[in-house]
Design an enzyme around this catalytic site. Structure first.
Site, PDB file in Angstrom:
ATOM      1  N   CYS A  13      22.841  33.820  35.894  1.00 58.15           N
ATOM      2  CA  CYS A  13      22.699  32.402  35.658  1.00 58.15           C
ATOM      3  C   CYS A  13      22.898  31.764  34.247  1.00 58.15           C
ATOM      4  O   CYS A  13      23.367  32.595  33.340  1.00 58.15           O
ATOM      5  CB  CYS A  13      21.201  32.001  36.155  1.00 58.15           C
ATOM      6  SG  CYS A  13      20.069  32.564  34.819  1.00 58.15           S
ATOM      7  N   CYS A  16      21.333  33.584  31.156  1.00 53.00           N
ATOM      8  CA  CYS A  16      21.828  35.011  31.077  1.00 53.00           C
ATOM      9  C   CYS A  16      22.993  34.648  29.836  1.00 53.00           C
ATOM     10  O   CYS A  16      23.108  35.432  29.124  1.00 53.00           O
ATOM     11  CB  CYS A  16      22.488  35.811  32.395  1.00 53.00           C
ATOM     12  SG  CYS A  16      21.109  35.837  33.836  1.00 53.00           S
ATOM     13  N   CYS A  85      52.224  74.738  48.541  1.00 49.25           N
ATOM     14  CA  CYS A  85      51.017  75.470  48.658  1.00 49.25           C
ATOM     15  C   CYS A  85      50.081  74.811  47.397  1.00 49.25           C
ATOM     16  O   CYS A  85      50.715  73.920  46.788  1.00 49.25           O
ATOM     17  CB  CYS A  85      51.222  76.879  48.243  1.00 49.25           C
ATOM     18  SG  CYS A  85      52.022  77.270  46.877  1.00 49.25           S
ATOM     19  N   CYS A  88      51.588  74.771  43.916  1.00 49.49           N
ATOM     20  CA  CYS A  88      52.378  73.776  43.659  1.00 49.49           C
ATOM     21  C   CYS A  88      52.052  72.428  42.813  1.00 49.49           C
ATOM     22  O   CYS A  88      52.144  71.906  42.070  1.00 49.49           O
ATOM     23  CB  CYS A  88      53.303  73.182  44.910  1.00 49.49           C
ATOM     24  SG  CYS A  88      54.123  74.409  45.754  1.00 49.49           S
ATOM     25  N   ASP A 508      57.941   9.072  24.280  1.00 58.65           N
ATOM     26  CA  ASP A 508      59.153   9.347  23.572  1.00 58.65           C
ATOM     27  C   ASP A 508      60.039   8.932  24.510  1.00 58.65           C
ATOM     28  O   ASP A 508      60.276   9.162  25.694  1.00 58.65           O
ATOM     29  CB  ASP A 508      59.121  10.776  23.230  1.00 58.65           C
ATOM     30  CG  ASP A 508      60.668  10.989  22.235  1.00 58.65           C
ATOM     31  OD1 ASP A 508      60.692  10.326  21.551  1.00 58.65           O
ATOM     32  OD2 ASP A 508      61.413  11.912  22.845  1.00 58.65           O
ATOM     33  N   ASP A 707      59.099  15.899  24.160  1.00 58.42           N
ATOM     34  CA  ASP A 707      59.886  17.172  24.442  1.00 58.42           C
ATOM     35  C   ASP A 707      60.475  17.919  23.314  1.00 58.42           C
ATOM     36  O   ASP A 707      60.860  18.842  23.398  1.00 58.42           O
ATOM     37  CB  ASP A 707      60.767  16.848  25.451  1.00 58.42           C
ATOM     38  CG  ASP A 707      62.005  16.186  25.092  1.00 58.42           C
ATOM     39  OD1 ASP A 707      61.953  15.288  24.103  1.00 58.42           O
ATOM     40  OD2 ASP A 707      63.172  16.508  25.417  1.00 58.42           O
ATOM     41  N   ASP A 711      58.685  15.630  17.953  1.00 57.42           N
ATOM     42  CA  ASP A 711      57.735  15.322  18.685  1.00 57.42           C
ATOM     43  C   ASP A 711      56.167  16.078  18.314  1.00 57.42           C
ATOM     44  O   ASP A 711      55.216  15.620  18.611  1.00 57.42           O
ATOM     45  CB  ASP A 711      57.829  15.069  20.045  1.00 57.42           C
ATOM     46  CG  ASP A 711      58.897  14.194  20.345  1.00 57.42           C
ATOM     47  OD1 ASP A 711      58.995  13.104  19.873  1.00 57.42           O
ATOM     48  OD2 ASP A 711      59.611  14.406  21.474  1.00 57.42           O
TER      49      ASP A 711
END
Length: 821
Positions: A13, A16, A85, A88, A508, A707, A711
């Site tokens: 909660c 906490c 085996c 390996c 702009d 952009d 700016d």
């Protein structure tokens, strides 16, 4: 100072979260710490020279919670062929463990698979495979590299654990409730076996309930371990309320059972086992539903993560090799087949196709790709087979940056959450006080112990700090996630909240309202040069300029096949134009201010300038050798969506301004075309931020949309900066909101989404406050005092579970948000 984000375990909660924040903030060397209950993560800014992770972890653990360090290693599962085996499989383990950076290797001979844990900063997966091959075996990928997101795996495991505990609790709580109802509602004549009848066999009646309740207590043991631990640490939370409430009911029922055993059979009617068992089960149900719902709030990130393929096909030495995504490097030639996802960012070198970028930008139409086109990792290839050169990989790709941005945004709190955070910090101690005061008051009023216990347990169980703590972060998680789906990246709760207050938008002109790709339309001559000569001289001088009109002049000259020379000198004059030396001739190219400052007579061009400006053309004066040589005009195409977007902004009650360096006549022509009523013309790049500030000083809440690099200061100055995602990195970094498609319609969409999210947060906060304001007095017996009913702890527990689930469910409604055209 270092900023780190760590997952926090054990929080249930808002109290906490407040306790963890308090514990960490006290540490010497910590500058700030923020804990988000919805994401279960903590952001901490601290001095690594004075403080270590272990110290922070200990402080969190001392407060009763856990802190998880992000793993430094990765796990990969490989098929190992050629093993026959046990020797390996042992050999494969041995050779891989020798590598510096391999933490563990486990090879299963029966399945022919091996799981290897390694540190990517020390050893590459390809080196690990090479070691296996050198040992005489063949490693193969299993559906690519199965590296799992650590956090998602932990949450999934936790959810499974919660579900199993809930099922256990429900299986045992249901019969307890059934048995108890026989004496709670005698009028219902509920049948129970004779051997456990409360009248005939009161001890059996009590013992059966006790034995059925114990598994429920065990299933809900976290409430008790966490609840009492945090209570003793002086930071009680919701678990504390549940633990004390249900613990009191259970202990009193245990006492009553002993009294029944000693012969006082009347105590068989004073058992509260069902209250303890059912309340714990209902709270567990609420917590499980809440956790499952919280998982859905981050669906947007999960969808983005799913866009990333696990492998890529890389071309090396004329051969195509399928390699894990992490193995792709900048400069690699990557092959993408039709229908496959582009694994990383790059530039097409061969092939023609289309790409579906809808999940990244929100744009549904496929985008054409040919040699030279940029492609984005995560987008889907269309019909063609293409080869592209990787330019950004790993965490540098656009998709990775988007995911990181959305994750950061979901972790940042909004100012509107501050009140809830403050209340949550004091909530549990206050509720404990109310429960004690109410119980004592009713006891002094002459009520019996059963009545007093019912009041005490009901107050503790009905109180819900969770609803307060979840009200804001869940809505922000869903809101920012929905924005990402729409191609609108909102960088945090504060940006989201501020956007809904916006009453003025400054746009702009170049690249925002217009395409930002002007073309040369007119050339007017006033000197000895002919058109080709004037254009060649102007283009040669402009070759070093980044101005859109300058680029249009250079492109036009190149299209005509004119010979351009490199200027001997070049100087950009900010806000004016350029001053260059070409073939020994001084050339000035720029606006009227540049001409006047250099005493160039422009009277001959006045009539042409007025006519071209009135037609919406952007002008550039060209002077050579101290005399006006030409007037060149360029036209920038207005984006198809601009007029409709501006209309939508007006319908939202927002005042729209256009800001540009163009002269007044040109600016007014463009403004008239798109429906902008307020124009700021002749504004130098460095003055844009000042114009934004002037509007703010007039009491306006301003959003700036741009952009370009020039700016960036205005984007920072504005209350909210919105960057066109197709623009420069500087603009994107400076902005609070990034519009991925570069479509102006995303501006009203961002405002509408912000308003919907803040409305949702207010609904959540209203519900959370009202629920607790009404529920706690009801449980304390205020309604009973005036002749109303007394609330049972069972109904109190059900109400508490419903309150937190309802808040999360309401937040999830934002996933249905749609942009109105």
């Amino acid at each position: 100072m270092t900023t780190k984000t760590y997952p926090v375990t054990g929080m249930t909660c808002a109290a906490c979260a407040a306790a963890v924040k308090r514990a960490v903030s006290r540490l010497e060397g910590v500058e700030t710490s923020e804990v988000n209950i919805a994401t279960e993560k903590m952001d901490v800014v601290y001095d690594e020279a004075r403080l270590s992770f272990d110290t922070i972890k200990k402080a969190v653990e001392d407060a009763g919670y856990g802190l998880v360090d992000e793993p430094r290693t990765k796990k990969v599962e490989l098929m190992v062929e050629g093993m026959t085996c046990a020797a390996c499989s042992a050999a494969v383990e041995r050779v891989t463990k020798r590598l510096d950076g391999v933490a563990d290797a486990q090879v299963n001979l029966t399945t022919g698979r091996g799981v290897f844990e390694y540190d990517p900063s020390k050893v590459k997966l390809s080196e690990l495979k090479a070691a296996i091959e050198d040992a005489g075996y063949t490693p193969r990928d299993i559906e690519g590299e199965k590296t799992r997101d650590f956090e998602q795996e932990r949450r999934a495991r936790e959810l499974r654990n919660m579900r199993n505990r809930l099922i256990t609790a429900a299986v045992f709580a249901a019969p307890v409730l059934y048995i108890a109802m026989s004496h709670m509602f005698p009028g219902l004549h509920i049948p129970i076996p004779q051997f456990m009848s409360p009248q005939a066999h009161p001890l059996v009646f009590a013992l059966v309930q006790l034995f059925l309740t114990i598994p429920v207590i065990i299933a809900g043991s976290r409430f008790f371990t966490r609840g009492f631990k945090t209570l003793f640490k002086g930071a009680p939370n919701m678990d504390t309320l549940v633990a004390i409430g249900t613990g009191s009911a259970f202990l009193y029922s245990l006492f009553a059972t002993v009294r029944v055993y000693l012969g006082d059979e009347m105590f068989a009617m004073s058992l509260y086992f069902e209250s303890a068992a059912v309340v714990i089960t209902l709270v567990m149900l609420g917590k499980y539903l809440e956790a499952a719902s919280k998982g859905k709030t981050s669906d947007a990130i999960k969808k983005l993560l799913q866009l990333r393929p696990t492998t890529a096909t890389v071309e090396k030495d004329g051969r195509e090799l399928e390699v894990p995504l992490d193995e792709v490097s900048v400069g690699d030639i990557v092959v993408v087949r039709p229908g496959a996802a582009f694994p990383v960012d790059g530039v097409v070198v061969d092939g023609v196709t289309t790409a579906d970028e809808s999940m990244l930008t929100g744009e549904s139409l496929p985008v054409d790709k040919q040699p030279g086109s940029e492609v984005t990792g995560g987008s889907i290839n269309g019909e063609g087979l293409v080869r592209f050169k990787a330019t950004r990989v790993g965490g540098d790709t656009a998709l990775s940056k988007i995911i990181r941005l959305v994750e950061d945004a979901q972790g940042k709190k909004a100012p509107i959450a501050k009140l809830a955070d403050v209340v949550s910090g004091w909530f549990v101690p206050v509720v404990l006080g109310i429960a004690v005061v109410a119980a004592v008051a009713w006891a002094l009023g002459g009520k019996d112990f059963n009545f007093v216990l019912t009041i005490f347990v009901s107050v503790l169980v009905i109180a819900c700090p969770c609803a307060l703590g979840l009200a804001t972060p869940t809505a922000i998680m869903v809101g920012t996630g929905k924005g990402a789906e729409l191609g609108i990246l909102i960088k945090g709760g504060e940006a989201l909240e501020t956007t809904h207050k916006i009453d003025t938008v400054v746009l702009d002109k170049t690249g925002t309202i217009t395409e930002g790709k002007p073309r040369l339309t007119d050339i007017r001559l006033y000197g000895a040069y002919d058109e080709a000569g004037a254009l060649a001289l102007a283009a040669s001088s402009e070759r070093g300029s980044e101005h859109p009109i300058a680029r249009a002049i250079v492109e036009d000259a190149e299209t005509r096949g004119l010979d351009l020379t490199k200027p001997e000198s070049f100087k950009a004059v900010p806000g004016r134009g350029i001053d260059a030396l070409v073939g020994g001739v001084r050339v000035l190219a720029g606006n009227l201010k540049l001409m006047r400052e250099n005493n160039i007579d422009t009277a001959a061009a006045d009539r042409d300038a007025e006519a071209l400006s009135g037609a919406g053309r952007t002008l550039m004066y060209i002077a050579a050798g101290g005399q006006l040589m030409a007037l060149m005009a360029a036209s920038d195409t207005v984006k198809p969506s601009s007029r409709a977007a501006i209309e939508r902004l007006k319908k939202l009650g927002i005042q729209v301004w256009m800001i540009t360096g163009d002269n007044k006549a040109t600016a007014q022509a463009i403004a008239g075309e798109v429906g902008v009523d307020n124009v700021l013309s002749d504004v130098l790049p460095q003055d844009k931020a000042g114009e934004v500030k002037r509007l703010q000083e007039a009491g306006r809440k301003v959003a700036m949309v741009g952009d370009g690099i020039n700016d960036a200061p205005a984007l920072v100055q504005a209350d909210v900066g919105l960057a066109i995602g197709t623009g420069t990195d500087v603009a994107v970094e400076s902005a609070d909101v990034v519009l991925m498609r570069g479509d102006l319609n995303e501006v009203p969409a961002a405002v509408a989404l912000s308003r919907a999210t803040i409305r949702n947060i207010r609904q959540n906060l209203f519900w959370a406050f009202i629920y607790n304001t009404i529920g706690i007095p009801f449980a304390a017996g205020v309604v009973y005092l005036f002749g109303g009913p007394l609330l049972s702890p069972i109904f109190a527990g059900a109400a508490m579970a419903f309150s937190s689930v309802s808040v999360v469910t309401n937040a999830l409604r934002l996933k249905r948000f749609k942009v109105r055209q």
